[in-house]
Design a protein around this motif. Structure first.
Motif, mmCIF file in Angstrom:
data_model
loop_
_atom_site.group_PDB
_atom_site.id
_atom_site.type_symbol
_atom_site.label_atom_id
_atom_site.label_comp_id
_atom_site.label_asym_id
_atom_site.label_seq_id
_atom_site.Cartn_x
_atom_site.Cartn_y
_atom_site.Cartn_z
ATOM 1 N N PHE A 1 0.842 -1.210 0.000
ATOM 2 C CA PHE A 1 0.000 0.000 0.000
ATOM 3 C C PHE A 1 0.877 1.260 0.000
ATOM 4 O O PHE A 1 0.570 2.223 -0.675
ATOM 5 C CB PHE A 1 -0.883 0.033 1.261
ATOM 6 N N VAL A 2 1.910 1.229 0.828
ATOM 7 C CA VAL A 2 2.795 2.394 1.007
ATOM 8 C C VAL A 2 4.224 1.897 0.769
ATOM 9 O O VAL A 2 4.911 1.463 1.694
ATOM 10 C CB VAL A 2 2.644 2.973 2.444
ATOM 11 N N PRO A 3 4.687 1.915 -0.496
ATOM 12 C CA PRO A 3 5.987 1.306 -0.816
ATOM 13 C C PRO A 3 7.147 1.895 -0.015
ATOM 14 O O PRO A 3 8.159 1.231 0.170
ATOM 15 C CB PRO A 3 6.168 1.606 -2.313
ATOM 16 N N GLU A 4 6.974 3.123 0.472
ATOM 17 C CA GLU A 4 8.062 3.771 1.246
ATOM 18 C C GLU A 4 8.399 2.999 2.522
ATOM 19 O O GLU A 4 9.467 3.185 3.093
ATOM 20 C CB GLU A 4 7.658 5.203 1.618
ATOM 21 N N THR A 5 7.500 2.135 3.015
ATOM 22 C CA THR A 5 7.810 1.377 4.244
ATOM 23 C C THR A 5 8.780 0.218 3.974
ATOM 24 O O THR A 5 9.380 -0.311 4.901
ATOM 25 C CB THR A 5 6.544 0.766 4.908
ATOM 26 N N LEU A 6 8.916 -0.180 2.691
ATOM 27 C CA LEU A 6 9.680 -1.401 2.386
ATOM 28 C C LEU A 6 11.139 -1.331 2.837
ATOM 29 O O LEU A 6 11.742 -2.358 3.158
ATOM 30 C CB LEU A 6 9.627 -1.697 0.883
ATOM 31 N N ILE A 7 11.670 -0.126 2.888
ATOM 32 C CA ILE A 7 13.081 0.005 3.305
ATOM 33 C C ILE A 7 13.286 -0.550 4.715
ATOM 34 O O ILE A 7 14.340 -1.102 5.038
ATOM 35 C CB ILE A 7 13.535 1.482 3.213
ATOM 36 N N GLU B 1 23.999 -12.955 6.651
ATOM 37 C CA GLU B 1 24.088 -11.585 6.143
ATOM 38 C C GLU B 1 24.915 -11.562 4.848
ATOM 39 O O GLU B 1 24.568 -10.854 3.894
ATOM 40 C CB GLU B 1 24.720 -10.675 7.211
ATOM 41 N N ALA B 2 25.973 -12.365 4.819
ATOM 42 C CA ALA B 2 26.830 -12.397 3.624
ATOM 43 C C ALA B 2 26.050 -12.862 2.391
ATOM 44 O O ALA B 2 26.305 -12.419 1.273
ATOM 45 C CB ALA B 2 28.029 -13.315 3.878
ATOM 46 N N GLU B 3 25.067 -13.744 2.599
ATOM 47 C CA GLU B 3 24.266 -14.240 1.466
ATOM 48 C C GLU B 3 23.486 -13.104 0.794
ATOM 49 O O GLU B 3 23.064 -13.232 -0.351
ATOM 50 C CB GLU B 3 23.255 -15.297 1.944
ATOM 51 N N LEU B 4 23.280 -12.013 1.528
ATOM 52 C CA LEU B 4 22.463 -10.916 0.986
ATOM 53 C C LEU B 4 23.269 -9.917 0.175
ATOM 54 O O LEU B 4 22.713 -8.994 -0.414
ATOM 55 C CB LEU B 4 21.748 -10.176 2.126
ATOM 56 N N GLU B 5 24.596 -10.114 0.147
ATOM 57 C CA GLU B 5 25.477 -9.171 -0.553
ATOM 58 C C GLU B 5 24.970 -8.850 -1.970
ATOM 59 O O GLU B 5 24.870 -7.673 -2.335
ATOM 60 C CB GLU B 5 26.896 -9.772 -0.584
ATOM 61 N N PRO B 6 24.605 -9.874 -2.776
ATOM 62 C CA PRO B 6 24.162 -9.555 -4.154
ATOM 63 C C PRO B 6 22.917 -8.663 -4.195
ATOM 64 O O PRO B 6 22.710 -7.950 -5.174
ATOM 65 C CB PRO B 6 23.830 -10.933 -4.752
ATOM 66 N N LEU B 7 22.108 -8.710 -3.141
ATOM 67 C CA LEU B 7 20.868 -7.907 -3.148
ATOM 68 C C LEU B 7 21.126 -6.449 -2.804
ATOM 69 O O LEU B 7 20.321 -5.574 -3.118
ATOM 70 C CB LEU B 7 19.901 -8.450 -2.094
ATOM 71 N N MET B 8 22.248 -6.184 -2.122
ATOM 72 C CA MET B 8 22.466 -4.845 -1.578
ATOM 73 C C MET B 8 22.577 -3.777 -2.667
ATOM 74 O O MET B 8 22.106 -2.655 -2.493
ATOM 75 C CB MET B 8 23.681 -4.828 -0.642
ATOM 76 N N ALA B 9 23.169 -4.137 -3.803
ATOM 77 C CA ALA B 9 23.278 -3.165 -4.903
ATOM 78 C C ALA B 9 21.870 -2.822 -5.392
ATOM 79 O O ALA B 9 21.541 -1.656 -5.651
ATOM 80 C CB ALA B 9 24.099 -3.758 -6.033
ATOM 81 N N LYS B 10 21.034 -3.828 -5.471
ATOM 82 C CA LYS B 10 19.651 -3.586 -5.906
ATOM 83 C C LYS B 10 18.926 -2.684 -4.898
ATOM 84 O O LYS B 10 18.220 -1.750 -5.273
ATOM 85 C CB LYS B 10 18.934 -4.945 -6.036
ATOM 86 N N TYR B 11 19.117 -2.975 -3.613
ATOM 87 C CA TYR B 11 18.455 -2.155 -2.587
ATOM 88 C C TYR B 11 18.955 -0.716 -2.640
ATOM 89 O O TYR B 11 18.187 0.226 -2.442
ATOM 90 C CB TYR B 11 18.704 -2.729 -1.189
ATOM 91 N N ALA B 12 20.278 -0.560 -2.897
ATOM 92 C CA ALA B 12 20.839 0.799 -2.955
ATOM 93 C C ALA B 12 20.159 1.576 -4.084
ATOM 94 O O ALA B 12 19.842 2.755 -3.950
ATOM 95 C CB ALA B 12 22.342 0.731 -3.150
ATOM 96 N N GLU B 13 19.918 0.887 -5.200
ATOM 97 C CA GLU B 13 19.262 1.538 -6.336
ATOM 98 C C GLU B 13 17.788 1.816 -6.021
ATOM 99 O O GLU B 13 17.262 2.895 -6.269
ATOM 100 C CB GLU B 13 19.371 0.626 -7.548
ATOM 101 N N GLN B 14 17.131 0.824 -5.426
ATOM 102 C CA GLN B 14 15.689 0.933 -5.151
ATOM 103 C C GLN B 14 15.380 1.994 -4.084
ATOM 104 O O GLN B 14 14.441 2.766 -4.220
ATOM 105 C CB GLN B 14 15.169 -0.441 -4.689
#
Ligand code: PAF
Length: 323
Positions: free
Chosen positions: A95-101, A297-310
């Motif tokens: 509903f409020v995408p801003e909360t996803l962070i 936490e290390a497994e999430l490394e590939p996602l972090m670039a995407k999160y930084a962009e998002q």
């Protein structure tokens, strides 16, 4: 909102405005039992609101999904069929995408860090986005740090978790992260979860200790791993149908009551986190305390670039580096 939703909201507003002018009993819905942190929060909210408004507003509690799952209750708040919802952020990003962070795993270092961020300007900016999406967010509450349970095996490392079918909330960020852990994420509304665990439709789930206790998951899950992989905020959401009929003074009273509720909720979450694991052991759960969190936490490394962009690298850093 659809035209039909707007029409319903308008009709709801007209009906409520009549009653708000006199006195109103507000429907407060949440997914957990009344003795849970959400129940404690709802009670504190009702008592404070009644006191601050000289009895004009009282509440009636609808615990244990009596008004539907969290997504349905939030929809209800949008159209005015539910007045107040205490919910995790789980479905709120839809509903409020801003909360996803706030749903990013390993983002918050601990309770104090989460409270400082959410109660400060960053948290307030997110709350301020709700009206654009047909909702009012009164305050951040708390669900707690989430831990993994399952019926198959003890989980200490991502390798142990690989291939497990785990129910997640209906939350895009959580589902993506769970895939990186090698888990098969199965999004499901909470009211369906106990039966799904009982029947083996899913192997496990993840939730804070207070939820695992109040939902009696020890009856259907053998293994608990203290993964603390993600902080799960909660929100106290009010229907705009109610909000639009309030005076400025009443709006302040609602905000103040929600803050009191959040404080009560956070205290109960802490008590459950500190004392609940022993109770779950007594109830027969095998608890893995030494989890390799760094490996998860290390497994999430590939996602972090995407999160930084998002979400914006600066914004993520502002949260991570917040005192
Ligand atoms: O797992 C969930 O859906 C949530 O954590 C719950 C239990 C409904 C509390 O908000």
């Amino acid at each position: 909102m659809s035209i039909m939703s707007r029409a319903l909201a308008f009709a709801g507003a007209a009906a409520l405005l009549t009653s708000v002018a006199q006195a109103a009993e507000l429907k407060v819905g949440y997914s957990l039992s009344q003795d849970s942190h959400y129940g404690v929060g709802a009670t504190a909210f009702g008592e404070e609101l009644e006191k601050l408004t000289d009895g004009k507003f009282t509440i009636k509690q609808y615990p244990a999904n009596a008004l539907g799952g969290e997504r349905e209750m939030v929809e209800g708040a949008q159209i005015g069929t539910v007045d107040v919802v205490i919910t995790s952020t789980g479905p709120v990003g839809n509903f409020v995408p801003e909360t996803l962070i706030t749903d990013i795993p390993f983002l918050f270092k601990g309770y104090e860090h989460a409270h400082a961020v959410l109660d400060g300007p960053i948290g307030q900016e997110i709350l301020d986005k709700f009206p654009e999406h047909g909702l009012i967010a009164l305050a951040w509450g708390e669900n707690g740090f989430r831990n993994l349970t399952n019926s198959k095996r003890a989980v200490k490392t991502p390798a142990d978790a690989e291939g497990l079918k785990i129910r997640t909330m209906e939350n895009q960020v959580h589902m993506e992260a769970f895939k990186e852990f090698g888990i098969l994420p199965t999004p499901m509304a909470f009211p369906e979860l106990f039966t799904a665990l009982q029947q083996g439709t899913v192997d496990g789930q993840e939730n804070p200790i207070g939820v695992i206790l109040s939902a009696k998951f020890s009856e259907v899950q053998e293994h608990l791993s203290l993964t603390n992989h993600v902080y799960s905020p909660a929100l106290i959401i009010l229907s705009p149908v109610v909000w639009d009929g309030l005076t400025d003074e009443e709006k302040d009273a609602f905000r103040q009551a929600a803050k009191t509720a959040a404080a009560a909720m956070r205290k109960k979450v802490r008590d459950d986190a500190e004392n609940g694991v022993a109770v779950l052991k007594e109830q027969g759960m095998t608890v893995t305390e030494e989890v390799d969190r760094a490996a998860f936490e290390a497994e999430l490394e590939p996602l972090m670039a995407k999160y930084a962009e998002q979400f914006g690298a600066d914004r993520l850093d502002a949260i991570r580096n917040h005192d």
